[in-house]
Write a protein that holds these residues in place. Structure first.
Motif, PDB file in Angstrom:
ATOM      1  N   ASP A 234       0.859  -1.185   0.000  1.00 37.11           N
ATOM      2  CA  ASP A 234       0.000   0.000   0.000  1.00 37.11           C
ATOM      3  C   ASP A 234       0.893   1.231   0.000  1.00 37.11           C
ATOM      4  O   ASP A 234       1.820   1.328   0.810  1.00 37.11           O
ATOM      5  N   ALA A 235       0.598   2.172  -0.879  1.00 34.36           N
ATOM      6  CA  ALA A 235       1.425   3.371  -1.004  1.00 34.36           C
ATOM      7  C   ALA A 235       1.241   4.350   0.146  1.00 34.36           C
ATOM      8  O   ALA A 235       2.068   5.250   0.344  1.00 34.36           O
ATOM      9  N   ALA A 236       0.179   4.209   0.908  1.00 34.06           N
ATOM     10  CA  ALA A 236      -0.067   5.105   2.046  1.00 34.06           C
ATOM     11  C   ALA A 236       1.014   4.910   3.104  1.00 34.06           C
ATOM     12  O   ALA A 236       1.492   3.795   3.330  1.00 34.06           O
ATOM     13  N   ILE A 237       1.403   6.015   3.744  1.00 31.45           N
ATOM     14  CA  ILE A 237       2.415   5.950   4.796  1.00 31.45           C
ATOM     15  C   ILE A 237       1.707   5.559   6.086  1.00 31.45           C
ATOM     16  O   ILE A 237       1.106   6.401   6.756  1.00 31.45           O
TER      17      ILE A 237
ATOM     18  N   ASN B 169       3.266  -0.571   5.916  1.00 32.51           N
ATOM     19  CA  ASN B 169       3.003  -0.377   4.487  1.00 32.51           C
ATOM     20  C   ASN B 169       4.291  -0.146   3.703  1.00 32.51           C
ATOM     21  O   ASN B 169       5.257   0.414   4.224  1.00 32.51           O
ATOM     22  N   THR B 170       4.262  -0.535   2.430  1.00 27.25           N
ATOM     23  CA  THR B 170       5.410  -0.271   1.559  1.00 27.25           C
ATOM     24  C   THR B 170       5.626   1.234   1.406  1.00 27.25           C
ATOM     25  O   THR B 170       6.767   1.686   1.247  1.00 27.25           O
ATOM     26  N   GLY B 171       4.549   2.021   1.472  1.00 25.31           N
ATOM     27  CA  GLY B 171       4.676   3.469   1.388  1.00 25.31           C
ATOM     28  C   GLY B 171       5.505   4.038   2.522  1.00 25.31           C
ATOM     29  O   GLY B 171       6.276   4.985   2.332  1.00 25.31           O
ATOM     30  N   LEU B 172       5.364   3.455   3.707  1.00 27.07           N
ATOM     31  CA  LEU B 172       6.153   3.913   4.850  1.00 27.07           C
ATOM     32  C   LEU B 172       7.612   3.491   4.704  1.00 27.07           C
ATOM     33  O   LEU B 172       8.524   4.250   5.056  1.00 27.07           O
ATOM     34  N   LEU B 173       7.839   2.306   4.180  1.00 25.42           N
ATOM     35  CA  LEU B 173       9.216   1.838   3.971  1.00 25.42           C
ATOM     36  C   LEU B 173       9.963   2.769   3.028  1.00 25.42           C
ATOM     37  O   LEU B 173      11.153   3.048   3.218  1.00 25.42           O
ATOM     38  N   LYS B 174       9.279   3.272   2.017  1.00 22.84           N
ATOM     39  CA  LYS B 174       9.892   4.195   1.069  1.00 22.84           C
ATOM     40  C   LYS B 174      10.093   5.575   1.682  1.00 22.84           C
ATOM     41  O   LYS B 174      11.040   6.286   1.345  1.00 22.84           O
ATOM     42  N   ALA B 175       9.189   5.974   2.582  1.00 22.92           N
ATOM     43  CA  ALA B 175       9.279   7.300   3.193  1.00 22.92           C
ATOM     44  C   ALA B 175      10.410   7.394   4.206  1.00 22.92           C
ATOM     45  O   ALA B 175      10.998   8.461   4.395  1.00 22.92           O
ATOM     46  N   ALA B 176      10.738   6.291   4.857  1.00 22.45           N
ATOM     47  CA  ALA B 176      11.819   6.287   5.838  1.00 22.45           C
ATOM     48  C   ALA B 176      13.158   6.497   5.139  1.00 22.45           C
ATOM     49  O   ALA B 176      13.383   5.989   4.042  1.00 22.45           O
ATOM     50  N   ASP B 177      14.050   7.248   5.780  1.00 27.05           N
ATOM     51  CA  ASP B 177      15.371   7.517   5.195  1.00 27.05           C
ATOM     52  C   ASP B 177      16.394   6.467   5.568  1.00 27.05           C
ATOM     53  O   ASP B 177      17.390   6.288   4.855  1.00 27.05           O
ATOM     54  N   ASN B 178      16.181   5.794   6.676  1.00 27.81           N
ATOM     55  CA  ASN B 178      17.177   4.825   7.130  1.00 27.81           C
ATOM     56  C   ASN B 178      16.520   3.762   8.016  1.00 27.81           C
ATOM     57  O   ASN B 178      15.329   3.851   8.343  1.00 27.81           O
ATOM     58  N   GLU B 179      17.324   2.774   8.396  1.00 22.97           N
ATOM     59  CA  GLU B 179      16.802   1.657   9.194  1.00 22.97           C
ATOM     60  C   GLU B 179      16.365   2.106  10.583  1.00 22.97           C
ATOM     61  O   GLU B 179      15.400   1.559  11.147  1.00 22.97           O
ATOM     62  N   ALA B 180      17.034   3.098  11.147  1.00 21.03           N
ATOM     63  CA  ALA B 180      16.675   3.576  12.473  1.00 21.03           C
ATOM     64  C   ALA B 180      15.275   4.186  12.470  1.00 21.03           C
ATOM     65  O   ALA B 180      14.513   4.015  13.432  1.00 21.03           O
TER      66      ALA B 180
ATOM     67  N   PHE C 149      11.846  11.190  11.750  1.00 19.45           N
ATOM     68  CA  PHE C 149      10.780  10.609  10.932  1.00 19.45           C
ATOM     69  C   PHE C 149       9.488  11.392  11.097  1.00 19.45           C
ATOM     70  O   PHE C 149       8.797  11.702  10.117  1.00 19.45           O
ATOM     71  N   MET C 150       9.146  11.752  12.316  1.00 17.74           N
ATOM     72  CA  MET C 150       7.922  12.522  12.551  1.00 17.74           C
ATOM     73  C   MET C 150       8.011  13.910  11.938  1.00 17.74           C
ATOM     74  O   MET C 150       7.036  14.417  11.380  1.00 17.74           O
ATOM     75  N   LYS C 151       9.185  14.535  12.034  1.00 22.57           N
ATOM     76  CA  LYS C 151       9.349  15.874  11.470  1.00 22.57           C
ATOM     77  C   LYS C 151       9.193  15.848   9.955  1.00 22.57           C
ATOM     78  O   LYS C 151       8.590  16.746   9.369  1.00 22.57           O
ATOM     79  N   LYS C 152       9.754  14.835   9.329  1.00 26.01           N
ATOM     80  CA  LYS C 152       9.668  14.720   7.874  1.00 26.01           C
ATOM     81  C   LYS C 152       8.224  14.569   7.425  1.00 26.01           C
ATOM     82  O   LYS C 152       7.790  15.204   6.455  1.00 26.01           O
ATOM     83  N   LEU C 153       7.467  13.755   8.128  1.00 29.86           N
ATOM     84  CA  LEU C 153       6.066  13.544   7.777  1.00 29.86           C
ATOM     85  C   LEU C 153       5.212  14.759   8.121  1.00 29.86           C
ATOM     86  O   LEU C 153       4.254  15.065   7.420  1.00 29.86           O
ATOM     87  N   GLN C 154       5.580  15.427   9.202  1.00 29.74           N
ATOM     88  CA  GLN C 154       4.830  16.605   9.614  1.00 29.74           C
ATOM     89  C   GLN C 154       4.915  17.718   8.577  1.00 29.74           C
ATOM     90  O   GLN C 154       3.965  18.475   8.368  1.00 29.74           O
ATOM     91  N   SER C 155       6.049  17.794   7.887  1.00 31.54           N
ATOM     92  CA  SER C 155       6.261  18.857   6.906  1.00 31.54           C
ATOM     93  C   SER C 155       5.712  18.518   5.524  1.00 31.54           C
ATOM     94  O   SER C 155       5.751  19.332   4.613  1.00 31.54           O
TER      95      SER C 155
ATOM     96  N   PRO D 231      -0.033  12.086   6.673  1.00 34.09           N
ATOM     97  CA  PRO D 231      -0.174  10.647   6.404  1.00 34.09           C
ATOM     98  C   PRO D 231      -1.024   9.959   7.454  1.00 34.09           C
ATOM     99  O   PRO D 231      -1.227  10.485   8.559  1.00 34.09           O
ATOM    100  N   ALA D 232      -1.511   8.780   7.101  1.00 33.91           N
ATOM    101  CA  ALA D 232      -2.376   8.033   8.022  1.00 33.91           C
ATOM    102  C   ALA D 232      -1.665   7.730   9.330  1.00 33.91           C
ATOM    103  O   ALA D 232      -2.275   7.679  10.390  1.00 33.91           O
ATOM    104  N   PHE D 233      -0.355   7.539   9.253  1.00 33.25           N
ATOM    105  CA  PHE D 233       0.421   7.194  10.438  1.00 33.25           C
ATOM    106  C   PHE D 233       0.365   8.288  11.502  1.00 33.25           C
ATOM    107  O   PHE D 233       0.483   8.020  12.682  1.00 33.25           O
ATOM    108  N   LEU D 234       0.178   9.540  11.061  1.00 34.64           N
ATOM    109  CA  LEU D 234       0.151  10.662  11.994  1.00 34.64           C
ATOM    110  C   LEU D 234      -1.208  11.345  12.076  1.00 34.64           C
ATOM    111  O   LEU D 234      -1.328  12.423  12.648  1.00 34.64           O
TER     112      LEU D 234
END
Length: 284
Positions: free
Chosen positions: A117-120, A133-144, A228-234, A239-242
């Motif tokens: 699913d493309a949704a984060i 979701n695969t959308g969240l995996l793509k949105a993350a910058d790193n493993e942490a 991660f939260m800052k990136k999504l917030q901006s 996203p659904a996650f937030l």
């Protein structure tokens, strides 16, 4: 003159011949009426399970919680598209097992699955079942950053947040009765809550706190949870996650305060290039 000896003998004979059979019949009838015939036997296990679902959800055993999670997982496989990419599943499970070993409930056999699913978004049910979701995996910058999301969802399981919501929802919707809650209804309520309804303000803060403690113990960079939260917030759309209460800004402030109080010098999982390269290979 009455022959009392003869009377006593005749009386005892009459008692044996008449009363004893009547007593035997009465006993036999009482046994028949009080004994449930095999063909009419009632299986009490569903009623006992239903009682746990309604009245003791806050004290549900790990085994029953895992069983409930398995049933929800079967239903969720009909609602969402689970990825069958074995390499991707292996990678997510490796990160998840690292976190599980440092969780507050390491005795639960955690199961990590990827939703195509493309949704984060990411969510959890009960008994160790976590979905990302695969959308969240793509949105993350790193493993942490990925680990911070998994740890947050693990925090919901540690706090049994969904179980508490299920109990509240069952009472509000009127399906909770003295007889118990049907297992199918319990599963349906759990799936609906996991997919559609946000957690409470208290639960979100609690999951953040537990998640931060988990990634810290696991050696991941604490900063990843905030980045991660800052990136999504901006982002242009929330996203659904937030999209839950409290707002991401409040959660960021709370997390930063916790990090300041208990800083860590661990910085594992911040290699952006390695993560992006690996994810691209998995998701192409």
């Amino acid at each position: 003159m009455i022959n009392w000896q003869g009377f006593r003998i005749n009386y005892h004979l009459w008692t044996r011949r008449c009363l004893y059979p009547l007593i035997s019949v009465s006993v036999a009838l009482s046994l028949c009426l009080s004994t449930i015939l095999p063909s009419k036997a009632i299986d009490l296990s569903p009623l006992l399970f239903q009682g746990v679902q309604i009245f003791n959800l806050s004290n549900i055993s790990d085994r029953d919680e895992i069983d409930l999670g398995k049933q929800m997982n079967q239903q969720l496989h009909k609602e969402v598209k689970i990825s069958h990419n074995s390499q991707l599943h292996k990678y997510i499970s490796e990160v998840g097992r690292r976190l599980a070993a440092n969780s507050d409930r390491p005795n639960i056999p955690y199961t990590f699955q990827v939703v195509e699913d493309a949704a984060i978004n990411a969510f959890a049910t009960t008994g160790g079942f976590i979905y990302v979701n695969t959308g969240l995996l793509k949105a993350a910058d790193n493993e942490a950053e990925l680990a911070s999301v998994l740890a947050h969802e693990m925090g919901h399981i540690e706090g049994k947040h969904l179980i508490k919501q299920m109990r509240e929802q069952a009472i509000i919707s009127g399906v909770a009765t003295l007889a118990g809650l049907d297992k199918n209804k319990a599963v349906g309520i759990g799936v609906q809550l996991a997919l559609n309804l946000p957690r409470s303000r208290k639960d979100e803060f609690d999951a953040d706190k537990r998640g931060l403690a988990n990634i810290t113990r696991s050696g991941y960079a604490q900063s990843a949870m905030i980045s991660f939260m800052k990136k999504l917030q901006s982002s242009s759309s929330v996203p659904a996650f937030l999209s839950t209460h409290p707002a991401a800004s409040e959660r960021i402030i709370s997390l930063q305060r916790q990090i300041n109080n208990q800083p860590s010098n661990q910085n594992n999982g911040l290699d952006n290039l390695a993560y992006k390269s690996r994810i691209r290979a998995f998701l192409r």
